[in-house]
Design an enzyme around this catalytic site. Structure first.
Site, PDB file in Angstrom:
ATOM      1  N   CYS A 105       0.756  -1.077  -0.064  1.00  0.00           N
ATOM      2  CA  CYS A 105       0.128  -0.016  -0.140  1.00  0.00           C
ATOM      3  C   CYS A 105       0.817   1.326   0.035  1.00  0.00           C
ATOM      4  CB  CYS A 105      -0.918  -0.009   1.314  1.00  0.00           C
ATOM      5  SG  CYS A 105      -1.907  -1.702   1.343  1.00  0.00           S
ATOM      6  N   HIS A 115      -3.424   6.813   3.442  1.00  0.00           N
ATOM      7  CA  HIS A 115      -3.770   5.566   2.844  1.00  0.00           C
ATOM      8  C   HIS A 115      -5.289   5.318   3.006  1.00  0.00           C
ATOM      9  CE1 HIS A 115      -4.060   1.478   1.553  1.00  0.00           C
ATOM     10  NE2 HIS A 115      -3.889   0.741   2.617  1.00  0.00           N
ATOM     11  N   ASN A 130     -10.102  -0.541   0.316  1.00  0.00           N
ATOM     12  CA  ASN A 130      -8.507  -0.441   0.489  1.00  0.00           C
ATOM     13  C   ASN A 130      -8.229  -1.150  -1.022  1.00  0.00           C
ATOM     14  OD1 ASN A 130      -5.767  -0.986   0.814  1.00  0.00           O
ATOM     15  ND2 ASN A 130      -6.024  -1.780   2.497  1.00  0.00           N
TER      16      ASN A 130
END
Length: 329
Positions: free
Chosen positions: A113, A256, A286
């Site tokens: 990520c 994020h 996500n």
């Protein structure tokens, strides 16, 4: 040496929307359970014919069109992903071919990520040394293809998408602008907290690894949560300290987009208000490396960033990895 700046951004997400109500029909969960624990309401899911490279190209074409830079003018293409089309050639090479960027070198990087931020750092260094002028950085994922749709702890979290940014040097008179500070880090000792155990050289694909579901995402959610809240604060403060700034100087904070609880806990610790924090995870879940560039693109499109704003991009992910990038717009 000159700073790099973002000339333009673009995003691409699949058309198919998968809601919490859809998940209720598959696993023992509910919209209220998912929303209260994650903040996610829906996510985009790629069909069986759509790969990471396809989303990457779509996002890249939008960013290039906005920037006015032709594919042939690109010197480098970096794709951050944990879901490449295949082991090799790299997804970046597939993107290079599809774009017609025949003058660009191309490679993938994997920092989960945090990958897009790692890519920005690499690109900024090449631009700063005047060896490369225009660089395309992409964060792109099709995580739905490695999610166990019978595991309610993970299948509710992830979605597919791609975000791209075209980088180039700042112009005369803009020396104080662009990507002005970074902090990157990793802790491989905690790698088992978030991983895809099989499919590499350690555990090549076999009937046994497939039947035991070792090709799906495995995550220790509680430990990742604690890590994320701490490291978001630490990496943000380190990047700010390098340029003698504080959190009060941040105009827009783009973390994020993993979990609303993580974002709330981290921003509370930093003293950053909800008004200064960009959140779109309710729409996408996500998206790993695509999360930050998609959020940045949407923030720009919504006119939330104005000239001279200080924008903070902050991420964390598998590895474990983390990073922050401060941009003077």
């Amino acid at each position: 040496m000159s700073n790099a700046k973002i000339l333009a951004t673009g995003k691409s997400v699949p058309d198919s929307i998968f809601t919490n109500e859809d998940l209720e029909k598959m696993v023992e969960t509910s919209d209220s359970w998912i929303t209260s624990r994650t903040g996610i309401k829906e996510r985009r899911i790629a069909d069986e014919n759509t790969a990471t490279s396809h989303l990457s190209v779509q996002a890249a074409e939008i960013a290039l069109n906005k920037s006015g830079i032709e594919p042939a003018d690109l010197d480098m293409i970096i794709v951050a992903t944990v879901t490449p089309d295949m082991a090799f050639p790299s997804t970046a090479c597939l993107v290079q071919d599809k774009l017609g960027a025949d003058q660009a070198c191309a490679f993938d990087l994997e920092a989960a990520c945090t990958g897009f931020l790692y890519g920005l750092r690499i690109a900024s260094q090449f631009i700063a040394t005047d060896t490369h002028k225009y660089i395309l950085v992409i964060g792109s994922e099709t995580l739905s293809k490695i999610v166990d749709w019978e595991d309610r702890n993970t299948c509710v979290l992830f979605g597919d998408g791609a975000g791209a940014a075209v980088l180039g040097p700042v112009e005369n008179g803009e020396e104080d602008k662009g990507l002005i500070s970074f902090d990157l880090g990793a802790d491989g000792s905690k790698g088992e907290l978030l991983q895809q155990p099989a499919g590499g050289s350690l555990k090549p694909a076999t009937l046994e690894t497939v039947s035991s579901k070792e090709h799906f995402i495995k995550m220790n959610g509680n430990e990742v949560f604690k890590f994320a809240v701490k490291v978001i604060g630490d990496t943000t403060e380190k990047a700010l300290k390098k340029i003698d700034k504080t959190t009060e100087d941040i105009d827009l904070f783009i973390p994020h987009q993993a979990n609303q609880r993580i974002i709330d806990s981290a921003t509370n610790r930093l003293g950053i208000s909800k008004e200064k924090t960009f959140v779109n995870l309710q729409n996408y879940g996500n998206m790993s490396a695509a999360s930050i560039p998609v959020a940045l693109d949407e923030a720009i499109e919504e006119n939330l960033i104005k000239e001279d704003d200080l924008v903070a991009l902050v991420g964390f992910g598998g590895g474990l990895t983390w990073g922050s990038c401060l941009i003077k717009w």
